[in-house]
Design a protein around this motif. Structure first.
Motif, PDB file in Angstrom:
ATOM      1  N   GLY A   7     -85.295 -30.630 -23.280  1.00  0.00           N
ATOM      2  CA  GLY A   7     -83.761 -30.691 -23.275  1.00  0.00           C
ATOM      3  C   GLY A   7     -83.332 -31.730 -24.431  1.00  0.00           C
ATOM      4  O   GLY A   7     -84.089 -32.055 -25.084  1.00  0.00           O
ATOM      5  N   THR A   8     -81.913 -31.651 -24.605  1.00  0.00           N
ATOM      6  CA  THR A   8     -81.491 -32.546 -25.706  1.00  0.00           C
ATOM      7  C   THR A   8     -80.141 -33.104 -25.111  1.00  0.00           C
ATOM      8  O   THR A   8     -79.459 -32.526 -24.494  1.00  0.00           O
ATOM      9  CB  THR A   8     -81.481 -31.823 -26.793  1.00  0.00           C
ATOM     10  OG1 THR A   8     -81.147 -32.626 -28.105  1.00  0.00           O
ATOM     11  CG2 THR A   8     -80.426 -30.537 -26.932  1.00  0.00           C
ATOM     12  N   ASP A  12     -77.577 -31.132 -22.655  1.00  0.00           N
ATOM     13  CA  ASP A  12     -78.487 -29.964 -22.339  1.00  0.00           C
ATOM     14  C   ASP A  12     -79.873 -30.525 -21.662  1.00  0.00           C
ATOM     15  O   ASP A  12     -80.942 -30.466 -22.350  1.00  0.00           O
ATOM     16  CB  ASP A  12     -78.647 -29.019 -23.482  1.00  0.00           C
ATOM     17  CG  ASP A  12     -77.574 -28.406 -23.814  1.00  0.00           C
ATOM     18  OD1 ASP A  12     -76.604 -28.112 -22.827  1.00  0.00           O
ATOM     19  OD2 ASP A  12     -77.387 -28.217 -24.972  1.00  0.00           O
ATOM     20  N   LEU A  13     -79.512 -31.432 -20.476  1.00  0.00           N
ATOM     21  CA  LEU A  13     -80.730 -32.004 -19.806  1.00  0.00           C
ATOM     22  C   LEU A  13     -81.191 -31.282 -18.748  1.00  0.00           C
ATOM     23  O   LEU A  13     -80.142 -30.864 -18.003  1.00  0.00           O
ATOM     24  CB  LEU A  13     -80.570 -33.563 -19.926  1.00  0.00           C
ATOM     25  CG  LEU A  13     -80.494 -34.385 -21.142  1.00  0.00           C
ATOM     26  CD1 LEU A  13     -80.303 -35.825 -20.748  1.00  0.00           C
ATOM     27  CD2 LEU A  13     -81.866 -34.400 -21.880  1.00  0.00           C
ATOM     28  N   PRO A  14     -82.375 -31.589 -17.979  1.00  0.00           N
ATOM     29  CA  PRO A  14     -82.391 -30.518 -16.540  1.00  0.00           C
ATOM     30  C   PRO A  14     -82.097 -31.561 -15.565  1.00  0.00           C
ATOM     31  O   PRO A  14     -81.731 -32.621 -15.835  1.00  0.00           O
ATOM     32  CB  PRO A  14     -83.956 -30.849 -16.778  1.00  0.00           C
ATOM     33  CG  PRO A  14     -84.414 -31.733 -17.544  1.00  0.00           C
ATOM     34  CD  PRO A  14     -83.590 -31.882 -18.611  1.00  0.00           C
ATOM     35  N   ALA A  62     -84.684 -35.960 -26.333  1.00  0.00           N
ATOM     36  CA  ALA A  62     -84.326 -36.447 -25.113  1.00  0.00           C
ATOM     37  C   ALA A  62     -84.522 -37.723 -24.703  1.00  0.00           C
ATOM     38  O   ALA A  62     -84.994 -38.441 -25.704  1.00  0.00           O
ATOM     39  CB  ALA A  62     -85.596 -35.626 -24.252  1.00  0.00           C
ATOM     40  N   TYR A 233     -85.743 -26.370 -22.438  1.00  0.00           N
ATOM     41  CA  TYR A 233     -84.512 -26.414 -21.749  1.00  0.00           C
ATOM     42  C   TYR A 233     -83.315 -26.110 -22.400  1.00  0.00           C
ATOM     43  O   TYR A 233     -82.913 -27.182 -23.267  1.00  0.00           O
ATOM     44  CB  TYR A 233     -84.389 -27.504 -20.789  1.00  0.00           C
ATOM     45  CG  TYR A 233     -83.488 -27.618 -19.629  1.00  0.00           C
ATOM     46  CD1 TYR A 233     -83.901 -26.789 -18.439  1.00  0.00           C
ATOM     47  CD2 TYR A 233     -82.217 -28.155 -19.955  1.00  0.00           C
ATOM     48  CE1 TYR A 233     -82.797 -26.671 -17.546  1.00  0.00           C
ATOM     49  CE2 TYR A 233     -81.292 -28.149 -18.670  1.00  0.00           C
ATOM     50  CZ  TYR A 233     -81.723 -27.510 -17.668  1.00  0.00           C
ATOM     51  OH  TYR A 233     -80.489 -27.306 -16.645  1.00  0.00           O
ATOM     52  N   LYS A 234     -82.324 -25.032 -22.528  1.00  0.00           N
ATOM     53  CA  LYS A 234     -81.549 -24.945 -23.200  1.00  0.00           C
ATOM     54  C   LYS A 234     -81.256 -25.222 -24.562  1.00  0.00           C
ATOM     55  O   LYS A 234     -80.342 -25.356 -25.533  1.00  0.00           O
ATOM     56  CB  LYS A 234     -80.363 -25.779 -22.559  1.00  0.00           C
ATOM     57  CG  LYS A 234     -79.864 -25.533 -21.120  1.00  0.00           C
ATOM     58  CD  LYS A 234     -78.636 -26.263 -20.505  1.00  0.00           C
ATOM     59  CE  LYS A 234     -78.189 -25.708 -19.210  1.00  0.00           C
ATOM     60  NZ  LYS A 234     -77.116 -26.368 -18.856  1.00  0.00           N
ATOM     61  N   VAL A 235     -82.503 -25.011 -25.536  1.00  0.00           N
ATOM     62  CA  VAL A 235     -82.733 -25.115 -26.871  1.00  0.00           C
ATOM     63  C   VAL A 235     -83.219 -23.928 -27.380  1.00  0.00           C
ATOM     64  O   VAL A 235     -83.327 -23.894 -28.635  1.00  0.00           O
ATOM     65  CB  VAL A 235     -83.449 -26.551 -27.108  1.00  0.00           C
ATOM     66  CG1 VAL A 235     -82.990 -27.833 -26.530  1.00  0.00           C
ATOM     67  CG2 VAL A 235     -84.869 -26.475 -26.370  1.00  0.00           C
ATOM     68  N   THR A 273     -87.123 -23.342 -18.419  1.00  0.00           N
ATOM     69  CA  THR A 273     -88.318 -24.042 -17.395  1.00  0.00           C
ATOM     70  C   THR A 273     -89.261 -23.007 -17.531  1.00  0.00           C
ATOM     71  O   THR A 273     -89.252 -21.909 -17.450  1.00  0.00           O
ATOM     72  CB  THR A 273     -87.881 -24.665 -16.161  1.00  0.00           C
ATOM     73  OG1 THR A 273     -87.328 -23.414 -15.623  1.00  0.00           O
ATOM     74  CG2 THR A 273     -86.675 -25.568 -16.219  1.00  0.00           C
TER      75      THR A 273
END
Length: 308
Positions: A7-8, A12-14, A62, A233-235, A273
């Motif tokens: 994620g970033t 946009d993190l899990p 991240a 993740y979302k990237v 994921t």
């Protein structure tokens, strides 16, 4: 496995701060050497390389604390030779390396770097290459041969990871000659792979195209040209070939010769994921035969990889 991004920042993190991110694939992340490509940074420092709202610029970072999740998941070495390790400049790169050192997780891929692990008395060298500043440059094949030759003198087994090739679902084939993406020279992965095996490499594993590619044997050594994206993740763009991935499990003898191998299919599920399953075996088996003919790795329906 190929590219991994948890994620970033900032949004946009899990969930659960990443603690359960690798749980669906925990049973696959085992081995004496567990190697992945850290596609991005672990930093809150530095300045993003992206200026404004360019649709073709992506910068990933991240939290540095996420280093512990890579360690806990089972990774034993992370490759930093890629086009995202400098997303946040020298400060971001430095904090990424500090984050990995803090959890005693080795890394490779900086210019001239040879990372050696000792596994039950066997010395295993891992070297990362990419066509990017600060990395050992896969475009400079004579220099790559010299570095691999030095590693072969220091270790019993040499594993090379390359971040190479054009990107996207229309780039599943290994093209002859140099590949370009958005005007950038992304190297000649075919010539590079053969050259480093000539110099002493025992296994070559690729990432970079964001899709899987075929596998071949050269002088008895396995080359996996791209394992695609393992997690993002979302990237990453998802769907079809972009969500099809796999984990390569290879057993080498102490002298580096190939003993056995298996491709475990995985896929990326929204929002990014990893989980077991998908069509990776059929995809790679077909691409291998199409691209490499008599030198193609023979991959059975359950993923077992045999020499031609």
């Amino acid at each position: 496995m190929g590219d991994v991004v948890m994620g970033t920042l900032p949004d946009d993190l899990p969930p659960d701060d990443g603690a359960s991110f690798f749980e669906p694939v925990a049973d696959l992340l085992t081995g004496d050497v567990v190697l992945g490509n850290l596609e991005g940074t672990l930093t809150t420092d530095g300045t993003s390389k992206c200026d404004g709202d360019s649709p073709n610029c992506f910068a990933f970072h991240a939290p540095p604390s996420y280093g512990r999740w890579y360690k806990k998941a089972g990774f034993t070495v992370m490759n930093l030779a890629n086009n995202h390790i400098d997303d946040f400049g020298a400060e971001g790169r430095r904090e990424t390396m500090d984050a990995l050192r803090a959890v005693d997780l080795p890394f490779t891929g900086r210019l001239g770097q040879i990372t050696v692990q000792r596994v039950r008395g066997v010395r295993v060298a891992v070297i990362g290459f990419a066509p990017d500043q600060g990395s050992s440059d896969l475009k400079d094949i004579p220099a790559a041969r010299r570095l691999v030759s030095r590693a072969a003198k220091r270790a019993d087994i040499v594993v090379v990871m390359m971040h190479a090739g054009a990107e996207g679902s229309d780039h599943t084939h290994v093209e002859p000659g140099t590949e370009y993406f958005l005007g950038e020279d992304r190297g000649d992965s075919y010539r590079f792979s053969h050259a480093v095996i000539d110099a002493g490499a025992d296994l070559v594993v690729g990432s970079g195209p964001h899709v899987m590619r075929g596998m071949e044997f050269y002088k008895g050594r396995l080359i996996a040209y791209s394992l695609g994206n393992f997690a993002g993740y979302k990237v990453f763009g998802l769907g079809g070939l972009l969500s099809t991935s796999g984990l390569l499990d290879v057993t080498l003898r102490a002298d580096g010769t190939y003993e056995s191998g298996r491709l475990h299919p995985t896929r990326i599920v929204r929002p990014g994921t990893p989980e077991p399953g998908g069509d990776g075996i059929d995809l790679v088996a077909g691409l291998s035969e199409e691209d490499f003919g008599t030198q193609a790795a023979r991959i059975s329906s359950d993923g077992v990889i045999q020499r031609p």
